[in-house]
Scaffold this active site. Structure first.
Site, PDB file in Angstrom:
ATOM      1  N   LYS A  39       0.734  -1.314   0.087  1.00 16.99           N
ATOM      2  CA  LYS A  39       0.215   0.365  -0.053  1.00 16.99           C
ATOM      3  C   LYS A  39       1.068   1.616   0.635  1.00 16.99           C
ATOM      4  CE  LYS A  39      -2.362   1.874   3.996  1.00 16.99           C
ATOM      5  NZ  LYS A  39      -2.312   3.851   3.520  1.00 16.99           N
TER       6      LYS A  39
ATOM      7  N   ASP B 254      -3.245   4.137  -1.992  1.00 21.38           N
ATOM      8  CA  ASP B 254      -4.443   4.495  -1.131  1.00 21.38           C
ATOM      9  C   ASP B 254      -4.916   5.748  -1.223  1.00 21.38           C
ATOM     10  OD1 ASP B 254      -5.833   4.730   0.789  1.00 21.38           O
ATOM     11  OD2 ASP B 254      -4.224   4.673   2.991  1.00 21.38           O
TER      12      ASP B 254
ATOM     13  N   LYS C 126      -7.463   8.250  -1.310  1.00 21.44           N
ATOM     14  CA  LYS C 126      -8.616   8.552  -0.562  1.00 21.44           C
ATOM     15  C   LYS C 126      -9.550   9.723  -1.282  1.00 21.44           C
ATOM     16  CE  LYS C 126      -7.941   6.762   4.053  1.00 21.44           C
ATOM     17  NZ  LYS C 126      -5.998   6.594   4.088  1.00 21.44           N
ATOM     18  N   LEU C 127      -9.580   9.894  -2.595  1.00 18.89           N
ATOM     19  CA  LEU C 127     -10.036  11.429  -3.209  1.00 18.89           C
ATOM     20  C   LEU C 127     -11.863  11.462  -3.065  1.00 18.89           C
ATOM     21  CD1 LEU C 127      -8.093  10.167  -5.550  1.00 18.89           C
ATOM     22  CD2 LEU C 127      -9.463  11.237  -7.577  1.00 18.89           C
ATOM     23  N   HIS C 128     -11.677  12.372  -2.749  1.00 22.64           N
ATOM     24  CA  HIS C 128     -13.092  13.739  -2.162  1.00 22.64           C
ATOM     25  C   HIS C 128     -13.362  14.448  -3.155  1.00 22.64           C
ATOM     26  CE1 HIS C 128     -15.694  14.074   1.446  1.00 22.64           C
ATOM     27  NE2 HIS C 128     -16.895  13.987   0.159  1.00 22.64           N
ATOM     28  N   ASP C 129     -13.487  14.616  -3.948  1.00 18.19           N
ATOM     29  CA  ASP C 129     -14.355  15.857  -4.615  1.00 18.19           C
ATOM     30  C   ASP C 129     -15.137  16.396  -5.455  1.00 18.19           C
ATOM     31  OD1 ASP C 129     -13.508  18.408  -5.831  1.00 18.19           O
ATOM     32  OD2 ASP C 129     -11.209  18.336  -5.003  1.00 18.19           O
ATOM     33  N   ILE C 130     -15.730  17.296  -6.173  1.00 17.83           N
ATOM     34  CA  ILE C 130     -16.765  16.594  -7.015  1.00 17.83           C
ATOM     35  C   ILE C 130     -16.310  16.763  -8.491  1.00 17.83           C
ATOM     36  CG2 ILE C 130     -17.634  18.958  -6.446  1.00 17.83           C
ATOM     37  CD1 ILE C 130     -16.407  20.246  -9.778  1.00 17.83           C
TER      38      ILE C 130
ATOM     39  N   THR D 239     -11.452   5.285  10.729  1.00 14.18           N
ATOM     40  CA  THR D 239     -11.617   4.707  12.377  1.00 14.18           C
ATOM     41  C   THR D 239     -10.888   6.026  13.152  1.00 14.18           C
ATOM     42  OG1 THR D 239      -9.601   3.943  11.653  1.00 14.18           O
ATOM     43  CG2 THR D 239     -10.934   1.784  12.204  1.00 14.18           C
TER      44      THR D 239
ATOM     45  N   ARG E 272       2.784  -1.409  10.366  1.00 13.57           N
ATOM     46  CA  ARG E 272       3.776  -1.477  11.408  1.00 13.57           C
ATOM     47  C   ARG E 272       4.513  -2.844  12.046  1.00 13.57           C
ATOM     48  NH1 ARG E 272       1.668   3.460  15.160  1.00 13.57           N
ATOM     49  NH2 ARG E 272       0.107   2.195  13.605  1.00 13.57           N
TER      50      ARG E 272
HETATM   51  O1  C5P Z   1       1.395   0.667  11.025  1.00 18.18           O
HETATM   52  P1  C5P Z   1      -0.055   0.459  10.827  1.00 18.18           P
HETATM   53  O2  C5P Z   1      -0.383  -1.309  11.202  1.00 18.18           O
HETATM   54  O3  C5P Z   1      -1.348   0.495  12.024  1.00 18.18           O
HETATM   55  O4  C5P Z   1      -1.307   0.561   9.776  1.00 18.18           O
HETATM   56  C1  C5P Z   1      -2.061   0.274   9.196  1.00 18.18           C
HETATM   57  C2  C5P Z   1      -2.400   1.635   7.862  1.00 18.18           C
HETATM   58  O5  C5P Z   1      -3.836   1.269   7.334  1.00 18.18           O
HETATM   59  C3  C5P Z   1      -1.412   2.843   7.695  1.00 18.18           C
HETATM   60  O6  C5P Z   1      -1.113   3.385   6.324  1.00 18.18           O
HETATM   61  C4  C5P Z   1      -3.026   3.710   7.962  1.00 18.18           C
HETATM   62  O7  C5P Z   1      -2.827   4.927   8.019  1.00 18.18           O
HETATM   63  C5  C5P Z   1      -4.260   2.736   7.818  1.00 18.18           C
HETATM   64  N1  C5P Z   1      -5.495   3.345   7.405  1.00 18.18           N
HETATM   65  C6  C5P Z   1      -5.477   2.554   9.430  1.00 18.18           C
HETATM   66  N2  C5P Z   1      -6.486   2.989   9.721  1.00 18.18           N
HETATM   67  C7  C5P Z   1      -8.049   3.678   8.905  1.00 18.18           C
HETATM   68  C8  C5P Z   1      -7.452   4.107   7.610  1.00 18.18           C
HETATM   69  C9  C5P Z   1      -6.410   3.170   7.399  1.00 18.18           C
HETATM   70  O8  C5P Z   1      -4.923   2.351  10.105  1.00 18.18           O
HETATM   71  N3  C5P Z   1      -8.887   3.583   9.009  1.00 18.18           N
END
Ligand code: C5P
Length: 235
Positions: A34, A61, A63-67, A121, A213
């Site tokens: 990703k 990733d 995350k587009l959001h526009d008209i 989230t 991570r």
């Molecule tokens: O390091 P970690 O496993 O927490 O990474 C999760 C990935 O998923 C990150 O790139 C984070 O930005 C993305 N993400 C998230 N929660 C969301 C949408 C995306 O943790 N709701």
């Protein structure tokens, strides 16, 4: 239905990214990666092309959001990058999602998978109700946004693994769930709140898990990736 582990390459530069990817050069299974806003805005399309050249699948990733018209035009640029999956915010409406799909579809009818973010989230029910004046419960908005995503013809949504079952129930088992918030049972949770393990995510209904991570910051990232694949895909 496809299932895979997607590694979140949350690195600040191409140099850091390739240093990480070099660890996997002898790995028979090329990880699905990703690429998010930080890396894409820092390095541009060239990072996508180089990673594709190395044989990895890519979830872009952004995350587009526009008209709708702007999103359609942006997607018609992104479709030439040959990524495997990309996304929009479901909050942009069904019309915007339909426009995104149109823009992403190439002349020969092929296109990357297109998924939508439901509620981030990081958005709590309290903030959604107090700040955004959305009166429904967060679970009801997630289900409604997933249904809108399906109605627009997209392939699935990004959601918490704990919400994947609810989304499948509302939208059918063929509607994809892509879920971050995955941690090993004996690992650090970090700043994620609603987490689960790779095996449990699969049981609940995740089709793809996005793991950052627990792999990128592990002492041995290749071993952590293999463990994740083993637990999620049971391979
Ligand atoms: O390091 P970690 O496993 O927490 O990474 C999760 C990935 O998923 C990150 O790139 C984070 O930005 C993305 N993400 C998230 N929660 C969301 C949408 C995306 O943790 N709701």
């Amino acid at each position: 239905m496809q299932h895979d582990v997607i590694i979140a390459c949350d690195f600040k530069s191409a140099e850091d990214t390739f240093r990480f990817l070099d660890l996997f050069k002898d790995e028979p299974r090329k990880p699905f990666l990703k690429i998010g806003m930080e890396l894409y805005y820092a390095e541009g399309p060239s990072i996508v092309k180089e990673i594709k050249r190395r044989g990895h699948k890519i979830f872009l990733d952004l995350k587009l959001h526009d008209i709708p018209n702007t999103v359609k035009k942006a997607m018609s640029v992104l479709r030439n990058l040959d990524v495997d999956m990309t996304n929009v915010h479901a909050a942009g409406t069904i019309d915007m999602m339909k426009a995104a799909l149109e823009g992403l579809t190439r002349e020969d009818g092929t296109r990357p998978l297109l998924i939508a973010v439901t509620q981030l989230t990081s958005t709590s029910e309290e903030r959604m109700q107090q700040e955004l004046l959305i009166g429904a419960s967060i679970n009801d908005t997630i289900v409604k946004y997933a249904q809108n995503t399906k109605a627009a013809g997209l392939d699935g949504v990004v959601c918490s693994p704990l919400e994947a079952g609810m989304v499948k129930e509302a939208c059918g088992s063929g509607f994809m769930t892509i879920t971050p918030g995955v941690r090993f049972a004996d690992g650090d949770v970090g700043d994620q709140v609603r987490v689960t393990t790779p095996a449990r995510a699969r049981e609940i209904g995740s089709d793809f898990i996005v793991v950052g991570r627990p792999i990128t910051a592990a002492d041995d990232p290749v071993a952590a990736y293999r463990r994740c694949v083993k637990e999620f895909l049971n391979e």
